[in-house]
Write a protein that holds these residues in place. Structure first.
Motif, PDB file in Angstrom:
ATOM      1  N   CYS A 106       0.709  -1.629   0.152  1.00 53.74           N
ATOM      2  CA  CYS A 106      -0.003   0.184  -0.085  1.00 53.74           C
ATOM      3  C   CYS A 106       0.601   0.753  -0.146  1.00 53.74           C
ATOM      4  CB  CYS A 106      -1.065  -0.137   1.202  1.00 53.74           C
ATOM      5  SG  CYS A 106      -2.628  -0.682   1.171  1.00 53.74           S
ATOM      6  N   LEU A 107       0.028   2.338  -0.781  1.00 49.21           N
ATOM      7  CA  LEU A 107       1.206   3.341  -1.210  1.00 49.21           C
ATOM      8  C   LEU A 107       0.013   4.659   0.148  1.00 49.21           C
ATOM      9  CD1 LEU A 107       3.474   5.272  -1.366  1.00 49.21           C
ATOM     10  CD2 LEU A 107       2.220   5.958  -3.874  1.00 49.21           C
ATOM     11  N   SER A 108      -0.100   4.826   0.483  1.00 53.80           N
ATOM     12  CA  SER A 108      -0.842   5.952   0.671  1.00 53.80           C
ATOM     13  C   SER A 108       0.143   7.781   1.764  1.00 53.80           C
ATOM     14  CB  SER A 108      -1.683   5.726   1.551  1.00 53.80           C
ATOM     15  OG  SER A 108      -1.108   6.077   2.695  1.00 53.80           O
ATOM     16  N   ILE A 109      -1.967   8.640   1.215  1.00 50.66           N
ATOM     17  CA  ILE A 109      -0.915  10.407   1.378  1.00 50.66           C
ATOM     18  C   ILE A 109      -0.994  10.507   2.382  1.00 50.66           C
ATOM     19  CG2 ILE A 109      -1.241  12.931   0.814  1.00 50.66           C
ATOM     20  CD1 ILE A 109       0.130  11.352  -1.966  1.00 50.66           C
ATOM     21  N   ASN A 110      -1.109  10.500   4.093  1.00 44.81           N
ATOM     22  CA  ASN A 110      -2.127  11.195   4.976  1.00 44.81           C
ATOM     23  C   ASN A 110      -1.720  12.693   5.726  1.00 44.81           C
ATOM     24  OD1 ASN A 110      -1.179   8.137   4.835  1.00 44.81           O
ATOM     25  ND2 ASN A 110      -2.664   7.681   6.611  1.00 44.81           N
ATOM     26  N   HIS A 111      -2.482  13.648   5.764  1.00 44.17           N
ATOM     27  CA  HIS A 111      -2.283  14.589   6.685  1.00 44.17           C
ATOM     28  C   HIS A 111      -3.183  14.433   8.078  1.00 44.17           C
ATOM     29  CE1 HIS A 111      -1.771  17.408   2.818  1.00 44.17           C
ATOM     30  NE2 HIS A 111      -1.336  15.931   2.992  1.00 44.17           N
ATOM     31  N   ASN A 112      -2.420  15.128   8.691  1.00 48.65           N
ATOM     32  CA  ASN A 112      -3.348  15.732  10.031  1.00 48.65           C
ATOM     33  C   ASN A 112      -3.749  16.891   9.981  1.00 48.65           C
ATOM     34  OD1 ASN A 112      -1.392  13.600  11.282  1.00 48.65           O
ATOM     35  ND2 ASN A 112      -3.429  13.426  12.456  1.00 48.65           N
ATOM     36  N   THR A 113      -5.052  17.491  10.765  1.00 45.22           N
ATOM     37  CA  THR A 113      -4.934  19.014  10.065  1.00 45.22           C
ATOM     38  C   THR A 113      -6.220  19.643  11.663  1.00 45.22           C
ATOM     39  OG1 THR A 113      -5.265  18.124   7.831  1.00 45.22           O
ATOM     40  CG2 THR A 113      -6.908  20.015   8.874  1.00 45.22           C
ATOM     41  N   ILE A 114      -6.120  20.904  11.779  1.00 45.32           N
ATOM     42  CA  ILE A 114      -7.131  21.451  12.825  1.00 45.32           C
ATOM     43  C   ILE A 114      -7.252  22.637  11.309  1.00 45.32           C
ATOM     44  CG2 ILE A 114      -6.659  23.410  14.237  1.00 45.32           C
ATOM     45  CD1 ILE A 114      -4.714  21.773  15.568  1.00 45.32           C
ATOM     46  N   ASN A 115      -8.384  22.591  11.838  1.00 45.23           N
ATOM     47  CA  ASN A 115      -8.887  24.113  11.631  1.00 45.23           C
ATOM     48  C   ASN A 115      -9.945  24.393  12.681  1.00 45.23           C
ATOM     49  OD1 ASN A 115     -11.706  22.092  10.741  1.00 45.23           O
ATOM     50  ND2 ASN A 115     -10.957  22.227   8.481  1.00 45.23           N
ATOM     51  N   ALA A 116     -11.165  25.589  11.922  1.00 42.72           N
ATOM     52  CA  ALA A 116     -12.132  26.101  12.572  1.00 42.72           C
ATOM     53  C   ALA A 116     -13.151  24.933  13.114  1.00 42.72           C
ATOM     54  CB  ALA A 116     -13.220  26.902  11.715  1.00 42.72           C
ATOM     55  N   PHE A 117     -13.581  23.671  12.578  1.00 40.80           N
ATOM     56  CA  PHE A 117     -14.224  22.720  13.062  1.00 40.80           C
ATOM     57  C   PHE A 117     -13.582  21.639  14.421  1.00 40.80           C
ATOM     58  CE2 PHE A 117     -15.577  23.113   8.187  1.00 40.80           C
ATOM     59  CZ  PHE A 117     -16.965  22.885   8.570  1.00 40.80           C
ATOM     60  N   ASN A 118     -12.479  21.755  13.871  1.00 40.83           N
ATOM     61  CA  ASN A 118     -12.404  21.168  15.234  1.00 40.83           C
ATOM     62  C   ASN A 118     -11.109  21.617  16.386  1.00 40.83           C
ATOM     63  OD1 ASN A 118      -9.717  20.851  13.392  1.00 40.83           O
ATOM     64  ND2 ASN A 118      -8.944  18.720  14.244  1.00 40.83           N
ATOM     65  N   ILE A 119     -11.034  23.015  16.016  1.00 42.26           N
ATOM     66  CA  ILE A 119      -9.572  23.941  16.584  1.00 42.26           C
ATOM     67  C   ILE A 119     -10.130  23.568  18.828  1.00 42.26           C
ATOM     68  CG2 ILE A 119     -11.007  25.830  16.443  1.00 42.26           C
ATOM     69  CD1 ILE A 119      -7.320  25.330  17.131  1.00 42.26           C
ATOM     70  N   TYR A 120     -11.570  23.772  18.501  1.00 45.26           N
ATOM     71  CA  TYR A 120     -11.960  24.129  20.382  1.00 45.26           C
ATOM     72  C   TYR A 120     -11.970  22.374  21.194  1.00 45.26           C
ATOM     73  CZ  TYR A 120     -13.961  25.582  24.402  1.00 45.26           C
ATOM     74  OH  TYR A 120     -14.352  26.078  25.314  1.00 45.26           O
ATOM     75  N   ALA A 121     -12.217  21.792  19.973  1.00 46.85           N
ATOM     76  CA  ALA A 121     -11.972  20.224  20.328  1.00 46.85           C
ATOM     77  C   ALA A 121     -10.582  20.224  20.971  1.00 46.85           C
ATOM     78  CB  ALA A 121     -12.375  19.216  19.363  1.00 46.85           C
ATOM     79  N   VAL A 122      -9.277  20.220  20.020  1.00 46.74           N
ATOM     80  CA  VAL A 122      -8.287  20.571  20.469  1.00 46.74           C
ATOM     81  C   VAL A 122      -7.346  21.301  21.423  1.00 46.74           C
ATOM     82  CG1 VAL A 122      -6.017  20.848  19.041  1.00 46.74           C
ATOM     83  CG2 VAL A 122      -7.556  20.342  17.476  1.00 46.74           C
ATOM     84  N   TYR A 123      -8.970  22.440  21.764  1.00 43.50           N
ATOM     85  CA  TYR A 123      -7.710  23.696  22.601  1.00 43.50           C
ATOM     86  C   TYR A 123      -8.949  22.094  24.136  1.00 43.50           C
ATOM     87  CZ  TYR A 123      -9.167  27.089  26.273  1.00 43.50           C
ATOM     88  OH  TYR A 123      -8.067  28.144  27.407  1.00 43.50           O
ATOM     89  N   GLU A 124     -10.119  22.360  24.041  1.00 44.19           N
ATOM     90  CA  GLU A 124     -10.266  21.617  25.301  1.00 44.19           C
ATOM     91  C   GLU A 124      -9.740  20.127  26.098  1.00 44.19           C
ATOM     92  OE1 GLU A 124     -14.453  20.167  24.747  1.00 44.19           O
ATOM     93  OE2 GLU A 124     -15.262  21.626  26.283  1.00 44.19           O
ATOM     94  N   GLU A 125      -8.509  19.848  25.256  1.00 46.42           N
ATOM     95  CA  GLU A 125      -8.436  18.601  25.199  1.00 46.42           C
ATOM     96  C   GLU A 125      -6.490  18.942  25.431  1.00 46.42           C
ATOM     97  OE1 GLU A 125      -8.742  15.456  25.118  1.00 46.42           O
ATOM     98  OE2 GLU A 125      -6.800  14.581  26.091  1.00 46.42           O
ATOM     99  N   LEU A 126      -6.106  19.829  25.304  1.00 47.41           N
ATOM    100  CA  LEU A 126      -5.209  20.794  25.556  1.00 47.41           C
ATOM    101  C   LEU A 126      -5.107  20.980  27.521  1.00 47.41           C
ATOM    102  CD1 LEU A 126      -2.235  22.123  25.232  1.00 47.41           C
ATOM    103  CD2 LEU A 126      -3.414  24.015  24.459  1.00 47.41           C
ATOM    104  N   CYS A 127      -6.398  21.217  27.645  1.00 49.14           N
ATOM    105  CA  CYS A 127      -6.346  22.107  28.556  1.00 49.14           C
ATOM    106  C   CYS A 127      -6.054  20.894  30.035  1.00 49.14           C
ATOM    107  CB  CYS A 127      -7.501  22.868  29.280  1.00 49.14           C
ATOM    108  SG  CYS A 127      -7.982  24.075  27.744  1.00 49.14           S
ATOM    109  N   GLU A 128      -7.245  19.896  29.186  1.00 49.67           N
ATOM    110  CA  GLU A 128      -7.159  18.491  29.945  1.00 49.67           C
ATOM    111  C   GLU A 128      -5.823  17.796  30.391  1.00 49.67           C
ATOM    112  OE1 GLU A 128      -9.978  16.834  31.574  1.00 49.67           O
ATOM    113  OE2 GLU A 128     -10.818  18.758  30.967  1.00 49.67           O
ATOM    114  N   ARG A 129      -4.953  17.725  29.009  1.00 53.97           N
ATOM    115  CA  ARG A 129      -3.855  17.577  29.348  1.00 53.97           C
ATOM    116  C   ARG A 129      -3.244  18.226  30.240  1.00 53.97           C
ATOM    117  NH1 ARG A 129      -2.332  13.193  25.107  1.00 53.97           N
ATOM    118  NH2 ARG A 129      -4.707  12.356  24.078  1.00 53.97           N
TER     119      ARG A 129
END
Ligand SMILES: O=C(O)CCC(=O)C(=O)O
Ligand SMILES: [Fe+2]
Ligand SMILES: [Zn+2]
Length: 407
Positions: free
Chosen positions: A251-274
């Motif tokens: 298998c050959l694949s191309i993968n990205h990890n992304t932050i944008n307006a859709f998930n930024i708040y979830a990223v922030y909330e988890e950051l506060c937990e950590r």
């Protein structure tokens, strides 16, 4: 092409061209696959053979692959050590890696998390130009700072994965509540995914397990979802989902990890937990260090654990805010305050669709109006609307973090 992993009747849904953006966004609370319809213009041919193999697909043409990149380029390759049976990493040239693939055998070589896009400046017409706009809304990988030393994330999150039949990625959730997507250039991948509503229970019962297939009856007991991902399909994995992947063929694949307006708040909330957890863990050091030294240690620990800290997130949000306000320069929209209900309508955490509906409620009359988010080149009115959304959310995050610094 039989999988060594258990199979499930519960399937990840596959969406073709006919899906509307609203249905797509609604479905994004769970993993989904975008069909080959979305990748017909991708230039997979630059990697692939002209013939079809025994699985009915075009495999990688090694010569073409080495031509796109550089046979002498060094990469880190994961493999199974034949003596110990343990996972090991070895530095080798791309040419030697390709020799190992050709040789076959049981070492299950896997070139993973390879920053090929950055190391070789892949032309944007290979895949980037043709991506649905949703995937171009990417604060890390699609900005003017992505390739520069200024990047608050200290680099991009764009990768190539290239693995032998049997190579695999064991159980994990992706970094910092990013959503990840994976475009399969060629091969068949078997995905096993834990539904979100079973995550807490699973982690409590099996905190150390890194492979579903070692647990008897796991498919039924935890309602696992599966997909056999085919060439040309894009798997979209929302933040926080546990998953593992087995390459049924090469298998050959191309993968990205992304932050944008859709998930930024979830990223922030988890950051506060950590952050809370790190502070608790380091509590006994607080007395022994100066305030600055302690803060620096917290920053380091959080960075290696979660890959994003309040400092980096603040900087990222500032970059977005300044970039989007320039793009929106003469539009009134930037005089507005962020919508007050952002917090209550966080898409990934509470799943409230109202914010998303307002995002999608674009006042244009173009032919694409119900598909803006899935089109590689939506109308300027929609792009303006998305810039405004980015602006709101970045401003919101800046305020949140600034307030927390003051406390
Ligand atoms: O394909 C793989 O081996 C892993 C992919 C993955 O975990 C992802 O894209 O999030
Ligand atoms: Fe992943
Ligand atoms: Zn439009």
């Amino acid at each position: 092409m039989v999988s060594l992993w258990p199979r499930s009747q519960r399937k990840v849904p596959t969406f073709g061209n006919e899906i509307t953006q609203l249905d797509f966004v609604r479905s994004l609370r769970e993993p989904c696959i975008l069909s080959k319809d979305f990748t017909t213009n991708f230039k997979a041919d630059i990697f692939l053979s002209d013939y079809k193999n025994e699985h009915g697909i075009s495999p990688v043409d090694y010569e073409k692959f080495l031509n796109v990149f550089d046979p002498n380029h060094e990469v880190s390759v994961e493999q199974i050590d034949p003596q110990s049976g343990q996972k090991v990493y070895r530095r080798m040239s791309l040419l030697d890696f390709v020799y190992l693939l050709q040789e076959g055998g049981d070492s299950q070589v896997y070139l993973k998390d390879w920053h090929a896009q950055k190391e070789f400046s892949l032309p944007s017409n290979i895949y980037h130009d043709h991506l649905p706009y949703f995937m171009k809304m990417d604060w890390i990988n699609n900005e003017k700072w992505t390739e520069s030393d200024e990047n608050p994330m200290k680099g991009d999150y764009r990768f190539i994965y290239f693995g032998a039949p049997g190579s695999r990625t064991l159980l994990h959730e992706d970094v910092f509540r990013s959503f990840s997507w994976s475009y399969n250039v060629t091969g068949f991948k078997h995905w096993l995914i834990l539904p979100m509503h079973r995550k807490g229970e699973f982690l409590q019962r099996y905190p150390e397990v890194d492979d579903f297939s070692t647990i008897p009856n796991v498919i039924e007991d935890f309602e696992l979802i599966e997909a056999i991902q085919e060439p040309g399909e894009i798997m979209v994995m929302p933040p926080g989902y546990y998953h593992q992947v087995l390459n049924l063929t090469e298998c050959l694949s191309i993968n990205h990890n992304t932050i944008n307006a859709f998930n930024i708040y979830a990223v922030y909330e988890e950051l506060c937990e950590r952050l809370k957890a790190v502070l608790k863990e380091l509590d006994d050091q607080r007395e022994l260090r100066t305030e600055d030294d302690f803060a620096e240690t917290v920053e380091l620990v959080l960075n290696s654990d979660y890959r994003i800290t309040k400092r980096t997130m603040f900087q990222l949000a500032q970059f977005i805010q300044s970039d989007r306000s320039q793009k929106l320069k003469n539009d009134q929209i930037i005089d507005c305050d962020p919508p007050s209900d952002i917090e209550a309508t966080n898409f990934w955490t509470f799943g409230d669709i109202r914010v998303v509906e307002s995002i999608l409620n674009c006042q244009c009359d173009c032919n694409d109006a119900s598909r803006h988010l899935l089109s590689p080149n939506p109308c300027p009115t929609f792009i303006k609307q998305m810039n405004a959304i980015d602006y709101f959310f970045s401003q919101f995050i800046i305020r949140k973090i600034a307030d927390s610094f003051e406390q």
